[in-house]
Design an enzyme around this catalytic site. Structure first.
Site, PDB file in Angstrom:
ATOM      1  N   THR A 155      -1.612  12.792  -1.457  1.00  0.00           N
ATOM      2  CA  THR A 155      -0.974  12.129  -2.559  1.00  0.00           C
ATOM      3  C   THR A 155      -2.053  11.374  -3.577  1.00  0.00           C
ATOM      4  O   THR A 155      -2.303  12.265  -4.547  1.00  0.00           O
ATOM      5  CB  THR A 155      -0.186  10.849  -2.012  1.00  0.00           C
ATOM      6  OG1 THR A 155      -1.086  10.018  -0.942  1.00  0.00           O
ATOM      7  CG2 THR A 155       1.034  11.388  -1.391  1.00  0.00           C
ATOM      8  N   LYS A 187      -4.408  13.012   5.453  1.00  0.00           N
ATOM      9  CA  LYS A 187      -4.230  12.594   4.253  1.00  0.00           C
ATOM     10  C   LYS A 187      -4.061  10.816   4.062  1.00  0.00           C
ATOM     11  O   LYS A 187      -3.723  10.072   5.119  1.00  0.00           O
ATOM     12  CB  LYS A 187      -3.331  13.076   3.362  1.00  0.00           C
ATOM     13  CG  LYS A 187      -1.671  12.698   3.789  1.00  0.00           C
ATOM     14  CD  LYS A 187      -1.168  11.734   3.407  1.00  0.00           C
ATOM     15  CE  LYS A 187      -1.221  11.543   2.251  1.00  0.00           C
ATOM     16  NZ  LYS A 187      -0.304  10.129   1.984  1.00  0.00           N
ATOM     17  N   THR A 198      -1.574   5.081  10.393  1.00  0.00           N
ATOM     18  CA  THR A 198      -1.728   4.770   8.838  1.00  0.00           C
ATOM     19  C   THR A 198      -2.000   5.992   8.050  1.00  0.00           C
ATOM     20  O   THR A 198      -2.764   5.737   7.011  1.00  0.00           O
ATOM     21  CB  THR A 198      -2.853   3.952   8.798  1.00  0.00           C
ATOM     22  OG1 THR A 198      -4.273   4.526   9.045  1.00  0.00           O
ATOM     23  CG2 THR A 198      -2.921   2.717   9.740  1.00  0.00           C
ATOM     24  N   GLU A 284      -7.888   4.368  -1.964  1.00  0.00           N
ATOM     25  CA  GLU A 284      -7.335   4.454  -3.569  1.00  0.00           C
ATOM     26  C   GLU A 284      -8.253   3.420  -4.197  1.00  0.00           C
ATOM     27  O   GLU A 284      -8.422   2.462  -4.182  1.00  0.00           O
ATOM     28  CB  GLU A 284      -5.823   3.680  -3.671  1.00  0.00           C
ATOM     29  CG  GLU A 284      -4.870   4.709  -3.105  1.00  0.00           C
ATOM     30  CD  GLU A 284      -3.545   4.303  -3.329  1.00  0.00           C
ATOM     31  OE1 GLU A 284      -2.514   5.085  -3.302  1.00  0.00           O
ATOM     32  OE2 GLU A 284      -3.372   3.009  -3.196  1.00  0.00           O
ATOM     33  N   ASN A 410      -1.776   1.374  -8.190  1.00  0.00           N
ATOM     34  CA  ASN A 410      -0.625   0.835  -7.698  1.00  0.00           C
ATOM     35  C   ASN A 410       0.162   0.013  -8.427  1.00  0.00           C
ATOM     36  O   ASN A 410       1.258  -0.282  -8.083  1.00  0.00           O
ATOM     37  CB  ASN A 410      -1.195   0.223  -6.171  1.00  0.00           C
ATOM     38  CG  ASN A 410      -1.470   1.152  -5.133  1.00  0.00           C
ATOM     39  OD1 ASN A 410      -0.675   1.737  -4.776  1.00  0.00           O
ATOM     40  ND2 ASN A 410      -2.744   1.031  -4.782  1.00  0.00           N
ATOM     41  N   THR A 415       5.276   6.688 -11.614  1.00  0.00           N
ATOM     42  CA  THR A 415       5.097   7.612 -12.635  1.00  0.00           C
ATOM     43  C   THR A 415       3.920   8.602 -12.740  1.00  0.00           C
ATOM     44  O   THR A 415       3.081   8.512 -11.884  1.00  0.00           O
ATOM     45  CB  THR A 415       5.054   6.785 -14.271  1.00  0.00           C
ATOM     46  OG1 THR A 415       3.888   5.945 -13.918  1.00  0.00           O
ATOM     47  CG2 THR A 415       6.261   6.008 -14.366  1.00  0.00           C
TER      48      THR A 415
END
Lengths: 415, 415
Positions: A155, A187, A198, A284, A410, A415
């Site tokens: 992702t 992932k 997780t 992230e 985040n 979008t």
């Protein structure tokens, strides 16, 4: 070395194939579906999210793993997570499994499903089934097929995550040894917090091992690997880790907790450890890997709790990003973790390739060499050693820094 | 209205004075010390951080509050926190109290201390004592003195936080009523997480009330106010909330849990609630206030836990910042909070002045009006209502969004 790293991932062991495709579930112009397939019916162990809200694929897969029956395939999509979807979500799992079973000539209850992405709007079934039809024709046991599958399930991950090892076990024939392989992929990289696994992770081995021992090994190993990483403290609704065994390596089947079992567990730890660290490192927006080692704790569970508290502290994570040795925050995060300890007895040291600085001992924050601290904080991997001086237990947690990019990713994920 | 908001803060009630000064502890060209003083010996209630690592002033103040003896003064500094400082930190408290007592003609064990800022390097005692000497000459019961004190204790706060109310209680004389006042100030705004009070807060009332009821009222009220706010999940080492009572209002002393006690508790709730919301709203880098109301829960404690989990979720906080109605994250945060519930029975609604959107019910994430959602997310205050459909208990938690500025502020806090 008893356990040797080798190239590859999910397809590294004998009997495992992978395929992937562009199904346009949400992302365009990238692979967003993977199909995993086993040449023979496989024992499958699994661990799942502890979130009270379990996505439909989690419930579906839990049913199959719990049944103890062998499995043959996994269908994974990324982009939209089949979660918060009620009965319709379960129907999607069932239809996906049914279609996949027909195409592959197996039974629907041998097909597991996985789903990751934005929670909510239903995944389009027609694109899922179209994707499966395409992928079924391209299944391959090549390393490349495994790698492409590991990319297809990403992702917000910036790198794909694969790892594989091999080791030798006594042969089933009774003469000499055979080489056993264990590989997998996973992932991340947001909504990552240790409370089960997780993430999505798929592991495969050709080791012949009793299914109950397969599950036991997996359940134990995740406690010190996947459950010790944190990116943001959010435990996902979709977390799933599956471990398949094809038994094709030709080893004497592992049926008791003997030396072979120990070696298998070590190999499993090795794969899970490396995938975990890869996930933390690719959290992230992350620019640093954070490793917190708590040792000389009174109990193993307390060591884990303390290490995870520091790795999960927003203030510690922000200071790593800012290369600011505001190390009282590590002390603070140990303090609110829960386990009792005497602040006067602990020693906290920050280490890296550039050396180490002790910034807390004898109950006091120490003066330290700011230049050396900055040098350590300028490295990608930053380690904190926390000596509790209470006993002999230790644990390590992995996390990453908190950056502008985490907020950016985040703040505008859909979008 | 039984409880009426009035101007002012710590000095609103009878018998309380404040002063502040520029002591140059760390910040330059701003007030960084406050002195609070009571005209008469006061009963004092307190609640303190649950962090295992308690700053020296916390230990010092706990000793005084626990003794049950009256107190007369508080000395607070900002910039550098006297924490992680061992025996030297305790000596600093003792020397500060001693000096202050001499100047004010009171006893050292009537002087409380507070300290906030970067954990670690020792606070310079000479500047503290010089500051006290200056402030002792400027003590005033004016509203302005209280306001300046509330500004002097700020760290990364962008606004000072004061609140005061008045209400009427039966007079001690037995004829009619008298007006009782309760006011206070607090500061945030990072390292804020509910587990006790998560900040420095100083409250003062002229209400005559039994000291044990004063403590009981404070301990109860914080459960639904200061303990229900979160900025970043980090529970500070320094959190201290003190409530002084001068008994100068002339009310019939409250000695049992009667109507007057209930009214006092309501007034205390009002002050603590507003200071809490001010703190959440002024969380480091915040651009939104986040209010999470959980109702129809099975137990009060579960309602609190669920509400706090959503308010503390990094992913929820980031989506509020990004005005992205990725509302599955609220569902997810309820799910990993701990308390059991059936995902099929809950209803989640986002509300604001622009209206409301229901985005989860009947076990499914709902399609909703994206424009209306964007309008709500464009407001400063964003509310989530979570109907658990399990019982009659409710709780509200307050938080703020996660922004670039939070990372910026905390990536470089020491400079």
């Amino acid at each position: 070395m008893k356990i040797r790293k080798i190239a590859g991932g999910f397809t590294a062991a004998k009997g495992f194939k992978a395929a992937s495709c562009e199904a346009a579930i949400k992302y365009q112009n990238r692979r967003d579906m993977a199909l995993l397939f086993t040449d023979v019916p496989c024992a499958v162990a699994g661990t799942f999210t502890s979130n009270r809200v379990k996505a439909a694929p989690v419930l579906w897969d839990m049913g199959i793993v719990k049944s103890g029956r062998p499995a043959r395939a996994v269908v994974v999509n990324t982009g939209i997570a089949n979660a918060g979807t009620g009965a319709e979500g379960m129907r999607l799992c069932s239809e996906t499994a049914k279609h996949t079973a027909e195409i592959l000539g197996i039974s629907a209850d041998e097909v597991l499903v996985g789903s990751t992405g934005v929670i909510g709007p239903n995944v389009p079934l027609d694109r899922i089934t179209a994707g499966v039809t395409v992928m079924a024709k391209n299944l391959s046991d090549s390393a490349e097929a495994g790698t492409l599958a590991s990319k297809a399930i990403m992702t917000t991950d910036t790198v794909n995550k694969e790892y594989a090892v091999e080791f030798d076990l006594p042969a089933a024939s009774g003469e000499g040894t055979v080489t056993v392989r264990l590989g997998g992929m996973s992932k991340g990289s947001g909504m990552i917090h240790p409370n089960m696994c997780t993430m999505l992770g798929y592991l495969a081995t050709d080791c012949a091992i009793d299914p109950s021992l397969l599950q036991k090994a997996l359940s134990n190993v995740i406690k010190d690997t996947f459950n010790m990483i944190t990116v943001d403290g959010d435990t996902s609704t979709n977390d799933t880790l599956l471990l398949f065994s094809s038994s094709l390596a030709g080893n004497k089947p592992i049926t008791t907790e003997d030396e072979s079992y120990e070696l298998f567990c070590s190999a499993l730890y090795s794969v899970c450890h490396d995938l975990s660290v890869l996930m933390a490192s690719d959290g992230e927006g992350a620019t640093h890997l954070l490793e917190i080692r708590v040792f000389n704790a009174d109990t193993k569970e307390n060591a884990r709790t303390l290490a995870r508290s520091v790795a999960g502290s927003s203030l510690v994570k922000a200071m790593i990003y800012g290369k600011d040795a505001n190390c009282g925050r590590v002390l603070c995060a140990l303090g609110y973790a829960g386990p009792a300890f005497d602040p006067a007895n602990i020693v906290i040291t920050m280490t890296g390739k550039s050396g180490s600085v002790c910034f807390y001992k004898d109950g006091c924050v120490q003066l330290f060499d700011e230049e050396k601290a900055l040098a350590i904080l300028s490295e990608h991997d930053v380690h904190f050693d926390c000596d509790m001086n209470m006993g002999n237990e230790e644990a390590t947690a992995w996390g990453c820094d908190l950056t502008y990019d985490y907020v950016k990713i985040n703040g505008d994920y859909r979008t």
